[in-house]
Design a protein around this motif. Structure first.
Motif, PDB file in Angstrom:
ATOM      1  N   PHE A  16       0.827  -1.204   0.000  1.00 49.53           N
ATOM      2  CA  PHE A  16       0.000   0.000   0.000  1.00 49.53           C
ATOM      3  C   PHE A  16       0.865   1.259   0.000  1.00 49.53           C
ATOM      4  O   PHE A  16       0.630   2.197  -0.765  1.00 49.53           O
ATOM      5  N   ARG A  17       1.891   1.282   0.849  1.00 50.94           N
ATOM      6  CA  ARG A  17       2.787   2.452   0.894  1.00 50.94           C
ATOM      7  C   ARG A  17       3.530   2.626  -0.422  1.00 50.94           C
ATOM      8  O   ARG A  17       3.733   3.753  -0.892  1.00 50.94           O
ATOM      9  N   SER A  18       3.964   1.523  -1.013  1.00 52.85           N
ATOM     10  CA  SER A  18       4.685   1.637  -2.284  1.00 52.85           C
ATOM     11  C   SER A  18       3.769   2.167  -3.379  1.00 52.85           C
ATOM     12  O   SER A  18       4.198   2.938  -4.246  1.00 52.85           O
ATOM     13  N   MET A  19       2.484   1.793  -3.344  1.00 52.34           N
ATOM     14  CA  MET A  19       1.519   2.303  -4.314  1.00 52.34           C
ATOM     15  C   MET A  19       1.312   3.801  -4.125  1.00 52.34           C
ATOM     16  O   MET A  19       1.244   4.561  -5.096  1.00 52.34           O
ATOM     17  N   LEU A  20       1.206   4.241  -2.848  1.00 51.81           N
ATOM     18  CA  LEU A  20       1.050   5.666  -2.560  1.00 51.81           C
ATOM     19  C   LEU A  20       2.287   6.443  -3.015  1.00 51.81           C
ATOM     20  O   LEU A  20       2.165   7.520  -3.618  1.00 51.81           O
ATOM     21  N   ALA A  21       3.471   5.907  -2.714  1.00 61.20           N
ATOM     22  CA  ALA A  21       4.711   6.584  -3.105  1.00 61.20           C
ATOM     23  C   ALA A  21       4.803   6.704  -4.621  1.00 61.20           C
ATOM     24  O   ALA A  21       5.169   7.763  -5.158  1.00 61.20           O
ATOM     25  N   GLU A  22       4.451   5.638  -5.319  1.00 60.34           N
ATOM     26  CA  GLU A  22       4.492   5.656  -6.781  1.00 60.34           C
ATOM     27  C   GLU A  22       3.495   6.671  -7.338  1.00 60.34           C
ATOM     28  O   GLU A  22       3.801   7.427  -8.271  1.00 60.34           O
ATOM     29  N   ASP A  23       2.295   6.703  -6.755  1.00 59.00           N
ATOM     30  CA  ASP A  23       1.267   7.640  -7.216  1.00 59.00           C
ATOM     31  C   ASP A  23       1.728   9.084  -7.041  1.00 59.00           C
ATOM     32  O   ASP A  23       1.589   9.915  -7.955  1.00 59.00           O
ATOM     33  N   LEU A  24       2.280   9.407  -5.866  1.00 59.59           N
ATOM     34  CA  LEU A  24       2.726  10.777  -5.611  1.00 59.59           C
ATOM     35  C   LEU A  24       3.915  11.163  -6.492  1.00 59.59           C
ATOM     36  O   LEU A  24       4.011  12.299  -6.954  1.00 59.59           O
ATOM     37  N   ARG A  25       4.822  10.217  -6.705  1.00 63.40           N
ATOM     38  CA  ARG A  25       5.942  10.498  -7.599  1.00 63.40           C
ATOM     39  C   ARG A  25       5.449  10.793  -9.009  1.00 63.40           C
ATOM     40  O   ARG A  25       5.953  11.691  -9.691  1.00 63.40           O
ATOM     41  N   ASN A  26       4.430  10.043  -9.465  1.00 59.47           N
ATOM     42  CA  ASN A  26       3.859  10.266 -10.793  1.00 59.47           C
ATOM     43  C   ASN A  26       3.152  11.614 -10.891  1.00 59.47           C
ATOM     44  O   ASN A  26       2.966  12.141 -11.985  1.00 59.47           O
ATOM     45  N   ARG A  27       2.759  12.162  -9.738  1.00 61.19           N
ATOM     46  CA  ARG A  27       2.093  13.464  -9.711  1.00 61.19           C
ATOM     47  C   ARG A  27       3.102  14.610  -9.578  1.00 61.19           C
ATOM     48  O   ARG A  27       2.705  15.769  -9.449  1.00 61.19           O
ATOM     49  N   GLY A  28       4.396  14.280  -9.568  1.00 60.72           N
ATOM     50  CA  GLY A  28       5.418  15.310  -9.539  1.00 60.72           C
ATOM     51  C   GLY A  28       6.055  15.564  -8.196  1.00 60.72           C
ATOM     52  O   GLY A  28       6.873  16.483  -8.052  1.00 60.72           O
ATOM     53  N   PHE A  29       5.708  14.786  -7.155  1.00 58.59           N
ATOM     54  CA  PHE A  29       6.319  14.955  -5.852  1.00 58.59           C
ATOM     55  C   PHE A  29       7.791  14.542  -5.910  1.00 58.59           C
ATOM     56  O   PHE A  29       8.146  13.579  -6.594  1.00 58.59           O
ATOM     57  N   THR A  30       8.638  15.275  -5.208  1.00 52.78           N
ATOM     58  CA  THR A  30      10.024  14.853  -5.071  1.00 52.78           C
ATOM     59  C   THR A  30      10.095  13.729  -4.048  1.00 52.78           C
ATOM     60  O   THR A  30       9.145  13.481  -3.307  1.00 52.78           O
ATOM     61  N   GLN A  31      11.244  13.078  -3.998  1.00 53.45           N
ATOM     62  CA  GLN A  31      11.421  11.993  -3.032  1.00 53.45           C
ATOM     63  C   GLN A  31      11.245  12.514  -1.608  1.00 53.45           C
ATOM     64  O   GLN A  31      10.635  11.852  -0.766  1.00 53.45           O
ATOM     65  N   HIS A  32      11.766  13.705  -1.356  1.00 54.35           N
ATOM     66  CA  HIS A  32      11.633  14.319  -0.029  1.00 54.35           C
ATOM     67  C   HIS A  32      10.162  14.611   0.286  1.00 54.35           C
ATOM     68  O   HIS A  32       9.687  14.372   1.413  1.00 54.35           O
ATOM     69  N   GLU A  33       9.424  15.139  -0.693  1.00 52.96           N
ATOM     70  CA  GLU A  33       8.010  15.473  -0.479  1.00 52.96           C
ATOM     71  C   GLU A  33       7.179  14.220  -0.239  1.00 52.96           C
ATOM     72  O   GLU A  33       6.248  14.228   0.574  1.00 52.96           O
ATOM     73  N   VAL A  34       7.496  13.138  -0.948  1.00 48.89           N
ATOM     74  CA  VAL A  34       6.786  11.879  -0.737  1.00 48.89           C
ATOM     75  C   VAL A  34       7.029  11.383   0.682  1.00 48.89           C
ATOM     76  O   VAL A  34       6.100  10.972   1.391  1.00 48.89           O
ATOM     77  N   ALA A  35       8.295  11.432   1.118  1.00 40.33           N
ATOM     78  CA  ALA A  35       8.640  10.977   2.465  1.00 40.33           C
ATOM     79  C   ALA A  35       7.905  11.784   3.517  1.00 40.33           C
ATOM     80  O   ALA A  35       7.371  11.235   4.491  1.00 40.33           O
ATOM     81  N   GLU A  36       7.834  13.107   3.307  1.00 41.48           N
ATOM     82  CA  GLU A  36       7.154  13.979   4.261  1.00 41.48           C
ATOM     83  C   GLU A  36       5.655  13.725   4.267  1.00 41.48           C
ATOM     84  O   GLU A  36       5.021  13.670   5.328  1.00 41.48           O
ATOM     85  N   ALA A  37       5.067  13.544   3.089  1.00 40.41           N
ATOM     86  CA  ALA A  37       3.620  13.333   2.995  1.00 40.41           C
ATOM     87  C   ALA A  37       3.194  12.022   3.638  1.00 40.41           C
ATOM     88  O   ALA A  37       2.141  11.945   4.281  1.00 40.41           O
ATOM     89  N   LEU A  38       4.015  10.979   3.475  1.00 41.33           N
ATOM     90  CA  LEU A  38       3.650   9.654   3.978  1.00 41.33           C
ATOM     91  C   LEU A  38       4.230   9.364   5.354  1.00 41.33           C
ATOM     92  O   LEU A  38       3.914   8.325   5.947  1.00 41.33           O
TER      93      LEU A  38
END
Length: 316
Positions: A16-38
């Motif tokens: 589930f987390r990997s799916m969320l991370a992939e989705d946010l990355r596809n929406r333009g989130f940086t790696q740092h932003e994904v980490a902060e969001a999740l």
């Protein structure tokens, strides 16, 4: 013996987390932003991105899981959904999947004997108060974004400021009503929202909404705007009930106004699914700025009224 909670931690959450991370990355989130969001480490995000975390296909292809991943990704990207709401929605889905979804199937796969029993299903309230509160704040965020993007709305903000509020289903006090802390202001022609919606921050507009509800009106949202006779005429011509009250009258003039409206059957009919919007207004008094209050069943209706009936007008 394997607990269903272990299935959640070991089998469901990594996918589930990997799916969320992939989705946010596809929406333009940086790696740092994904980490902060999740709320996870950047190294974990990196592992998800490089496929170092094995994913369960039954989770990846589950329609409920995919729908929530899209909902959370959309909400976090737009800023409509807080991390708290994302967590709550995820918890609600997990509880539901534990009681007869993909998590149940994974549990049965690990312990086939549990399929013979229903005892591990847990009681969970998906309509809990915290979830409802977050949904109301989310609806306000969406509505406020629409409002700030509505060209010309700043012209209709009173000198004291506007506020857009929405309430819990059984609201009785201002603490049950969410609004903008500090109100909405016109700053050099721009509609400015100073903070994220909170509960209990709008005594004035919230009190008007609560008074209407106390008199039998099924309104859940309200806004105050600049008074102009042309605006009242527009609202009336559009079919909305408009009622004037005297701010200098003895007692509680708002209570008197809604009590009068109720006694004159200006309220929900037996055949309608929701209360029809109304406009309650006063033309000013000693030290009192004239104002219009628009009340409706939800924030979307309020914004539609503002956009269709108020924005094209100017104070001139």
């Amino acid at each position: 013996m394997k607990f269903i909670e272990e299935i959640v931690v070991e089998e469901f959450l990594p996918t589930f987390r990997s799916m969320l991370a992939e989705d946010l990355r596809n929406r333009g989130f940086t790696q740092h932003e994904v980490a902060e969001a999740l709320g996870i480490s950047q190294s974990a995000v990196s592992k998800y991105a490089h496929g170092d975390i094995s994913r369960r296909d039954v989770v990846v292809t589950d329609e409920d899981v995919k729908a929530l991943v899209n909902q959370i990704g959309t909400g976090l990207t737009a800023g409509d959904m807080s991390r708290v709401q994302a967590l709550i929605e995820s918890e609600v889905l997990i509880r539901r999947l534990e009681a007869g979804g993909v998590i149940t199937r994974l549990h049965e796969e690990s312990m086939p004997e549990v399929a013979e029993h229903d005892g591990y299903s847990r009681i969970h309230d998906p309509e809990g108060g915290l979830r409802t509160s977050e949904q109301i704040r989310s609806s306000l965020r969406r509505a406020l974004r629409r409002l700030t993007n509505t060209t010309g709305f700043a012209e209709f903000i009173p000198n004291v400021g506007s506020n857009l509020v929405a309430c819990l289903p059984d609201a009785t006090t201002v603490d049950d009503v969410a609004g903008v802390p500090g109100r909405i202001f016109d700053v050099k022609g721009n509609t400015t929202v100073p903070g994220d919606p909170e509960f209990g921050v709008s005594e004035h507009v919230a009190s008007v909404l609560l008074t209407a509800r106390a008199n039998g009106f099924e309104f859940n949202s309200a806004i105050n705007i600049y008074y102009d006779v042309d605006i009242i005429e527009q609202l009336s011509n559009a079919g909305y009930d408009t009622v004037e009250f005297d701010p200098d009258a003895a007692g509680d003039p708002i209570q008197t106004a809604f009590s009068s409206m109720a006694s004159n059957n200006i309220t929900i009919s037996e055949t309608e699914a929701e209360a029809q919007p109304v406009a309650c207004y006063q033309t000013g008094g000693y030290g009192i700025e004239p104002v219009i209050y628009i009340l409706a069943s939800d924030t979307d209706t309020i914004i539609e009224i503002v956009q269709e009936l108020l924005v094209p007008k100017t104070r001139g």
